[in-house]
Write an enzyme that holds these catalytic residues in place. Structure first.
Site, PDB file in Angstrom:
ATOM      1  N   GLY A  10       0.833  -1.190   0.000  1.00  0.00           N
ATOM      2  CA  GLY A  10       0.000   0.000   0.000  1.00  0.00           C
ATOM      3  C   GLY A  10       0.864   1.234   0.000  1.00  0.00           C
ATOM      4  N   GLY A  11       0.210   2.399   0.131  1.00  0.00           N
ATOM      5  CA  GLY A  11       0.945   3.645   0.075  1.00  0.00           C
ATOM      6  C   GLY A  11       1.885   3.845   1.243  1.00  0.00           C
ATOM      7  N   ASP A  65      -8.571   5.825  12.438  1.00  0.00           N
ATOM      8  CA  ASP A  65      -8.846   5.225  11.125  1.00  0.00           C
ATOM      9  C   ASP A  65      -9.547   3.874  11.293  1.00  0.00           C
ATOM     10  OD1 ASP A  65      -8.892   5.307   8.358  1.00  0.00           O
ATOM     11  OD2 ASP A  65      -6.938   4.340   8.132  1.00  0.00           O
ATOM     12  N   LYS A  97       6.533  -5.705   8.098  1.00  0.00           N
ATOM     13  CA  LYS A  97       6.135  -4.520   7.338  1.00  0.00           C
ATOM     14  C   LYS A  97       7.348  -3.634   7.115  1.00  0.00           C
ATOM     15  CE  LYS A  97       2.705  -0.783   7.352  1.00  0.00           C
ATOM     16  NZ  LYS A  97       1.560  -0.187   8.085  1.00  0.00           N
ATOM     17  N   VAL A 121       3.988  -5.373   3.046  1.00  0.00           N
ATOM     18  CA  VAL A 121       3.861  -6.396   4.079  1.00  0.00           C
ATOM     19  C   VAL A 121       4.276  -7.751   3.504  1.00  0.00           C
ATOM     20  CG1 VAL A 121       2.320  -7.532   5.715  1.00  0.00           C
ATOM     21  CG2 VAL A 121       1.995  -5.118   5.182  1.00  0.00           C
TER      22      VAL A 121
END
Length: 679
Positions: free
Chosen positions: A18-19, A131, A38, A23
């Site tokens: 992802g941004g 979030d 990660k 992972v």
């Protein structure tokens, strides 16, 4: 990176990217256990903001030791690569699970309780996630919830709520997910734990309905709805959802955070209460189905007969249907897969619910057809009227601009034939300075016509629906929500649901329930706090509240109301309430010895009374006022430390009376019995 070793962790395969990170699945070479590794993307390894977020995720998650929060094993730097090693989770995200539609109510509550419990721990540690969303919630194969991605989490300063820290994404907007962020987070205002309550409410809405409360073609459209529009009701998408759950979700989604739950613990208490209501209702359903003297090989009673005996989603107050105190409760077996876990809970939930009767299925279908027809007529009439008004306004524009208006030919093809027929039928010239006022007349006529046609259709729909409501109200003692009558219409009109809900509330207000009330107070709480550090006091009383909640859960408390130092709990059974009081006094020695760090010990006094009370399902205990509750409070007020005072009415209903003795006094004209903590 495959095959590379960081510290004593070997990278095996790439799981996703992802941004904010990549992972990998890896293995701990020392302990031979699977791990998730990660790494920051290569372009972010030198970016200060990305590094700060990465480090924040490691520090924040490591402070929270909870079954529903991912465990952090190690954070380090090797070969200029920053890495984070965490627990490897096998399962699915909640977002993936919701692709197949909304969850059954019991699995929904199981997941929500674990999420709220984890957030209550974050509250204690002064951490807000910022979030919470379905993509950041995973469910393992054994049904264990795991909250992911604490990269946006923030510690709350002691001086007050956390301010926006200026950290922004690459697009230059406030961090978070637009569809799940609270209005104050969207505005960049100061944040506190209530922003996570709002986001949790969005997740609850999503689990209950299969969709988000606010959607749109772009993030700006969604953001505008989050800030300005009230959320849709859960009943608009799932009429079978219990009213108590609908009210709880609506409270989480309040625009004004002062009107939401003020902390995750309050939300957790209500979630557990709703779950207990559901389980108690299903236990009653199963007892009705398992009638003595019947051949177990015979088919179960029909849905029509069962629906006359037990409502599908609300506890019944009749003693002939409720299980006796201490009766065994059925628990679904733990399965080896997420699907099995959900199906087991869904099967338990469906065990006591009845299907729609054939006699009323045609009525539900007819209501749906009539409603769809009315909507279609309304949309068609509105669009036609709008087209007429648009053509009327075109002469105001210059001809070269008017020709460029998109779709103008389609408007003419739809309106001109009707306009020509009307013009041929009247002998009046409606044109004035190139403005054709006949277009406005036709638009007004179209609007009136669709209204005239819709009214009888709406009346016919109400007439068809009326027997469904009267059939439910004729059952008299059934204490349940009539919203379930319309469970076959997934898009029922808001007004119809409101009328049905109002009718059910009137029924509930007229029914008294036999409720036992237990009042508990900490003796000398003010003196206990003298000379102690504030953080020690807050920790001790937070642990005391957890201690009480565990006891209430084990003893099946119905509803709970908290005061700064005391609590009032409602139980369906006197036996359960007395068991809770005795367990509290007995376990208090363990709590004083092993849990809190105050110099003074906790001592409590309890008062217990029972009686019939008007107690609507959708009202919290704080809003109920009755003499039965007052007597319980007065019993507690006059009780000695480490004792339970119980009224004679409650004592007479007890099965287990060992240790109780009569006192030579009365409270509010009620004889008193006392139970003292064993020395």
């Amino acid at each position: 990176m495959i095959g590379k070793t960081l510290s004593h962790f070997k990278i095996i395969e790439k799981l996703g990217e992802g941004g904010m990170g990549v992972v990998y699945r890896g293995v701990d070479l020392d302990l031979d256990r699977p791990v998730a590794i990660k790494l920051l993307p290569s372009e972010a390894q030198q970016n200060e903001e990305s590094i700060a977020r990465f480090l924040r995720e490691a520090k924040t998650a490591s402070k929270l030791q909870h079954p529903a929060i991912t465990t952090i094993y190690e954070f380090g730097i090797q070969d200029n690569l920053r890495y984070l090693v965490m627990e490897y989770i096998e399962g699915k995200t909640l977002k993936e699970m919701l692709k197949s539609g909304p969850l059954p109510i019991l699995p929904l509550l199981e997941i929500a309780i674990q999420v709220a419990d984890a957030l209550s721990l974050a509250d204690e540690k002064a951490i807000i996630h910022r979030d919470i969303k379905s993509e950041n919630i995973m469910l393992t194969d054994r049904g264990q919830v795991k909250i992911l991605d604490f990269g946006l989490a923030k510690m709350v300063e002691k001086s007050g709520p956390v301010a926006q820290d200026g950290f922004q994404s690459s697009m230059g907007v406030v961090v978070g997910t637009v569809s799940h962020m609270s209005p104050e987070q969207a505005l960049g205002a100061e944040l506190d734990a209530r922003t996570d309550i709002y986001s949790t409410g969005v997740v609850l809405f999503e689990m209950a309905t299969g969709t988000l409360p606010f959607t749109g073609n772009s993030q700006s459209v969604v953001l505008a709805k989050v800030l300005n529009q009230p959320a849709s009701g859960v009943a608009d998408y799932n009429a079978a959802a219990p009213p108590s759950l609908q009210k709880m979700i609506a409270k989480c989604l309040e625009k004004n955070r002062e009107q939401r739950y003020q902390n995750a613990l309050s939300l957790l208490v209500d979630l557990r209460a709703i779950k207990q209501e559901m389980e108690r209702a299903q236990a009653g359903n199963k007892m009705v189905m398992m009638q003595p003297g019947k051949d177990p090989r015979l088919p179960p009673p029909s849905a029509e007969k069962l629906s006359d005996l037990v409502p599908p989603s609300t506890p019944v107050s009749s003693s002939s249907i409720l299980p006796t105190p201490g009766a065994a409760r059925t628990v679904p077996p733990v399965s080896s897969g997420t699907a099995s876990f959900l199906s087991a809970l869904a099967a338990q939930e469906a065990g006591g619910s009845s299907q729609l009767r054939p006699k009323r299925s045609w009525r539900l279908g007819a209501c749906f057809v009539l409603k769809t027809t009315r909507q279609a007529i309304g949309v068609a009439g509105g669009l036609f009227a709008l087209a007429c008004v648009t053509l009327f306004s075109l002469p105001v524009l210059k001809p070269e601009f008017a020709k460029k208006v998109p779709g103008i030919q389609w408007l003419h093809s739809a309106v001109d034939p009707v306009l020509a027929n009307v013009a041929s039928a009247v002998n009046v010239d409606f044109t004035y300075h190139e403005l054709n006022f006949l277009l406005l007349v036709v638009a007004l006529a179209a609007y009136i016509l669709q209204s005239v046609v819709s009214w009888p259709l709406e009346g016919l729909e109400s007439w068809i629906r009326k027997p469904l409501l009267s059939r439910q109200s004729s059952r008299g003692s059934g204490v349940f929500s009539q919203a379930t009558d319309t469970s076959g219409i997934s898009q029922a009109t808001r007004m119809s649901l409101l009328r049905e809900y109002a009718a059910s509330k009137r029924m509930l207000s007229d029914v008294k329930k036999q409720i036992a009330f237990l009042a508990i107070d900490v003796v000398g709480s003010t003196k206990m706090k003298l000379g102690e550090e504030k953080i020690s006091i807050e920790h001790a009383f937070a642990e005391y509240k957890k201690f009480l909640e565990r006891i209430f859960h084990e003893c099946h408390a119905y509803k709970v109301a908290w005061t700064p130092d005391g609590v009032m709990a409602a139980f369906y059974s006197v036996e359960d309430s007395a068991a809770a009081a005795r367990k509290l006094l007995v376990d208090l020695d363990w709590f004083n010895r092993d849990i809190h760090q105050l110099r003074a010990k906790f001592h409590v006094r309890c008062g217990l009374n029972v009686g019939e009370v008007l107690f609507p399902e959708d009202k919290p205990l704080e809003e109920i006022s009755d003499e039965v509750i007052d007597v319980a409070g007065h019993m507690q007020k006059y009780a000695d430390p480490d004792t339970v005072w119980i009224s004679e009415e409650a004592y007479n209903q007890l099965v287990e009376r060992n240790g109780f003795e009569r006192l030579d006094r009365q409270v509010d004209n009620h004889e008193v019995f006392v139970w003292r903590k064993p020395s």
